[in-house]
Design an enzyme around this catalytic site. Structure first.
Site, mmCIF file in Angstrom:
data_model
loop_
_atom_site.group_PDB
_atom_site.id
_atom_site.type_symbol
_atom_site.label_atom_id
_atom_site.label_comp_id
_atom_site.label_asym_id
_atom_site.label_seq_id
_atom_site.Cartn_x
_atom_site.Cartn_y
_atom_site.Cartn_z
ATOM 1 N N ASN A 12 0.853 -1.189 0.000
ATOM 2 C CA ASN A 12 0.000 0.000 0.000
ATOM 3 C C ASN A 12 0.895 1.247 0.000
ATOM 4 O OD1 ASN A 12 -1.418 2.263 1.107
ATOM 5 N ND2 ASN A 12 -3.067 0.891 1.704
ATOM 6 N N ASP A 14 -0.160 4.475 -0.078
ATOM 7 C CA ASP A 14 -0.886 5.705 0.295
ATOM 8 C C ASP A 14 0.012 6.747 0.956
ATOM 9 O OD1 ASP A 14 -3.175 4.434 -0.532
ATOM 10 O OD2 ASP A 14 -3.986 4.116 1.480
ATOM 11 N N HIS A 15 0.899 6.260 1.839
ATOM 12 C CA HIS A 15 1.616 7.239 2.657
ATOM 13 C C HIS A 15 2.826 7.855 1.960
ATOM 14 C CE1 HIS A 15 -1.344 6.776 5.573
ATOM 15 N NE2 HIS A 15 -1.131 5.479 5.703
ATOM 16 N N ARG A 23 3.834 18.754 1.421
ATOM 17 C CA ARG A 23 4.520 19.906 0.834
ATOM 18 C C ARG A 23 3.766 20.509 -0.353
ATOM 19 N NH1 ARG A 23 9.923 21.439 2.048
ATOM 20 N NH2 ARG A 23 9.822 21.470 4.300
ATOM 21 N N HIS A 48 -5.604 3.627 -1.759
ATOM 22 C CA HIS A 48 -6.926 3.970 -1.229
ATOM 23 C C HIS A 48 -7.256 5.396 -1.644
ATOM 24 C CE1 HIS A 48 -9.576 4.302 2.693
ATOM 25 N NE2 HIS A 48 -10.237 4.619 1.605
ATOM 26 N N ARG A 50 -9.403 8.047 -0.950
ATOM 27 C CA ARG A 50 -10.395 8.471 0.053
ATOM 28 C C ARG A 50 -11.260 9.587 -0.508
ATOM 29 N NH1 ARG A 50 -9.012 6.642 5.616
ATOM 30 N NH2 ARG A 50 -10.749 7.952 6.208
ATOM 31 N N ARG A 54 -7.101 12.755 0.847
ATOM 32 C CA ARG A 54 -6.036 13.234 1.743
ATOM 33 C C ARG A 54 -4.667 12.675 1.364
ATOM 34 N NH1 ARG A 54 -7.660 10.166 7.299
ATOM 35 N NH2 ARG A 54 -9.602 11.232 6.879
ATOM 36 N N HIS A 55 -4.636 11.523 0.700
ATOM 37 C CA HIS A 55 -3.331 11.044 0.216
ATOM 38 C C HIS A 55 -3.408 10.751 -1.288
ATOM 39 C CE1 HIS A 55 -5.255 7.329 1.521
ATOM 40 N NE2 HIS A 55 -4.948 7.489 2.791
ATOM 41 N N GLU A 75 -8.682 0.596 -3.315
ATOM 42 C CA GLU A 75 -9.493 0.648 -2.088
ATOM 43 C C GLU A 75 -10.364 1.880 -2.119
ATOM 44 O OE1 GLU A 75 -7.501 0.776 1.620
ATOM 45 O OE2 GLU A 75 -6.479 -1.101 1.270
ATOM 46 N N THR A 105 -7.145 6.708 10.110
ATOM 47 C CA THR A 105 -6.978 5.598 9.177
ATOM 48 C C THR A 105 -8.249 4.757 9.272
ATOM 49 O OG1 THR A 105 -5.560 3.736 8.567
ATOM 50 C CG2 THR A 105 -5.766 4.182 10.912
ATOM 51 N N THR A 106 -8.333 3.686 8.466
ATOM 52 C CA THR A 106 -9.557 2.877 8.463
ATOM 53 C C THR A 106 -9.662 2.138 9.787
ATOM 54 O OG1 THR A 106 -9.052 2.587 6.134
ATOM 55 C CG2 THR A 106 -10.873 1.300 7.005
ATOM 56 N N GLU A 156 -11.043 -9.274 3.290
ATOM 57 C CA GLU A 156 -9.778 -8.901 3.921
ATOM 58 C C GLU A 156 -10.091 -8.672 5.392
ATOM 59 O OE1 GLU A 156 -7.080 -6.396 1.846
ATOM 60 O OE2 GLU A 156 -6.280 -5.534 3.694
ATOM 61 N N HIS A 199 -3.700 -4.331 7.721
ATOM 62 C CA HIS A 199 -3.815 -3.131 8.551
ATOM 63 C C HIS A 199 -2.919 -3.218 9.782
ATOM 64 C CE1 HIS A 199 -5.238 0.597 10.229
ATOM 65 N NE2 HIS A 199 -5.847 0.816 9.093
ATOM 66 N N GLY A 200 -1.959 -2.302 9.815
ATOM 67 C CA GLY A 200 -1.092 -2.177 10.985
ATOM 68 C C GLY A 200 0.018 -3.212 11.064
ATOM 69 N N GLY A 221 1.196 -1.322 4.340
ATOM 70 C CA GLY A 221 1.615 -0.013 3.876
ATOM 71 C C GLY A 221 2.422 0.765 4.888
ATOM 72 N N HIS A 222 1.753 1.310 5.887
ATOM 73 C CA HIS A 222 2.331 2.325 6.766
ATOM 74 C C HIS A 222 3.680 1.914 7.357
ATOM 75 C CE1 HIS A 222 2.743 4.612 10.571
ATOM 76 N NE2 HIS A 222 2.333 5.599 9.810
HETATM 77 N N1 PXP Z 1 -5.810 -3.108 3.972
HETATM 78 C C1 PXP Z 1 -6.796 -2.182 4.010
HETATM 79 C C2 PXP Z 1 -8.152 -2.596 3.561
HETATM 80 C C3 PXP Z 1 -6.545 -0.852 4.417
HETATM 81 O O1 PXP Z 1 -7.541 0.051 4.456
HETATM 82 C C4 PXP Z 1 -5.224 -0.495 4.771
HETATM 83 C C5 PXP Z 1 -4.917 0.917 5.170
HETATM 84 O O2 PXP Z 1 -5.262 1.793 4.163
HETATM 85 C C6 PXP Z 1 -4.231 -1.475 4.699
HETATM 86 C C7 PXP Z 1 -4.553 -2.779 4.323
HETATM 87 C C8 PXP Z 1 -2.804 -1.173 5.022
HETATM 88 O O3 PXP Z 1 -2.692 -0.818 6.360
HETATM 89 P P1 PXP Z 1 -1.311 -0.242 6.885
HETATM 90 O O4 PXP Z 1 -1.022 0.998 6.118
HETATM 91 O O5 PXP Z 1 -1.591 0.006 8.330
HETATM 92 O O6 PXP Z 1 -0.289 -1.311 6.668
#
Ligand code: PXP
Length: 253
Positions: A12, A14-15, A23, A48, A50, A54-55, A75, A105-106, A156, A199-200, A221-222
């Site tokens: 992912n 996104d970040h 910036r 994702h 949104r 935002r990203h 997403e 976040t979600t 998921e 997630h996480g 992702g994060h």
């Molecule tokens: N899966 C889904 C469905 C998510 O919404 C996210 C966060 O956008 C992730 C995975 C990835 O989560 P993380 O960025 O915490 O790894």
């Protein structure tokens, strides 16, 4: 007993866009990150879009669709606007997530059971367009069964609570949550759903769920974007690949 199938790793990005948007310019470029992730062994790219942009922005989705060679997992929330965007791009996969503007976040899973009729109608054209539709849900039996009933191909399972419990040192509650995720994966698989988790996740927590034979894909992702600051994105992804493969090698189908 045979070795488990290789676990797919979705990255992912996104970040990368979060840092760019801080910036207001064009750098760092999420497409460049996606291409690096691909080269480092990602099986797919997740982004994702949104509602508040935002990203990831609309132009990022266009650039990713045109630029990457691995599948895009798009997403989004189950809104008319996102459905139209998804149908325009027809990405390989669409993962429906709940979205609240005030959340960072979600935060939780989608309430498929409570919104089944609307979601069944929502996903029908996406499936007809050839997209693999996934529901981002908690491990509750009712949500898993409702996802199968409305015709989703994938669930998921949200690993955020497990990761938070581990981070908070709440070992007993974390063990119970991990077991609930394991049972959720078994239930979903038995209903014919492909099982993903995300997630996480970090190196340790990803390894903890990589051993479940029913899990086909992790989306991360994060943690990896953060880790990239220290060791580079490619090496961070390669290390994640090594860790989940090693964890999986210890488990049997
Ligand atoms: N899966 C889904 C469905 C998510 O919404 C996210 C966060 O956008 C992730 C995975 C990835 O989560 P993380 O960025 O915490 O790894």
């Amino acid at each position: 007993m045979k070795p488990l199938a290789r676990l797919r790793l979705g990255i992912n990005i996104d970040h990368v866009a979060t840092v760019r948007n801080a910036r207001g310019g064009a750098l760092p470029d999420p497409l460049r990150a996606a291409l690096l992730a691909e080269a480092a062994g990602a099986d797919g790219i997740t982004a994702h879009l949104r509602e508040d942009r935002r990203h990831i922005r609309d132009a990022d989705i266009e650039a990713l669709m045109a630029g990457i060679s691995v599948p895009l997992n798009f997403e989004c929330a189950a809104t008319d606007e996102m459905q139209a965007i998804a149908l325009r791009h027809k990405p390989h996969a669409i993962c429906l997530v709940p979205e609240k503007r005030e959340e960072r976040t979600t935060e939780g899973g989608l309430d498929v059971a409570g919104d089944a009729t609307r979601l069944a109608g929502f996903i029908a054209p996406l499936r007809d367009a050839g997209c693999r539709v996934s529901m981002f849900i908690g491990h509750e039996a009712g949500q898993i069964e409702a996802s199968a009933k409305i015709g989703a191909a994938v669930v998921e399972l949200h690993t955020g609570r497990y990761c938070d419990l581990i981070a908070g040192g709440e070992t007993g509650a974390a063990c119970a949550e991990l077991e609930a995720l394991r049972l959720g994966a078994i239930r979903a698989h038995a209903l014919g759903l492909e099982v993903h988790m995300g997630h996480g996740l970090d190196f340790e927590t990803a390894s903890d769920v990589a051993v479940f034979p029913e899990v086909a894909e992790l989306n991360i992702g994060h943690f990896l974007i953060g880790e990239a600051v220290f060791r580079g994105l490619g090496p961070a992804i390669e290390e994640m690949r090594r860790r989940i493969d090693a964890a999986r090698a210890t488990a049997k189908a």
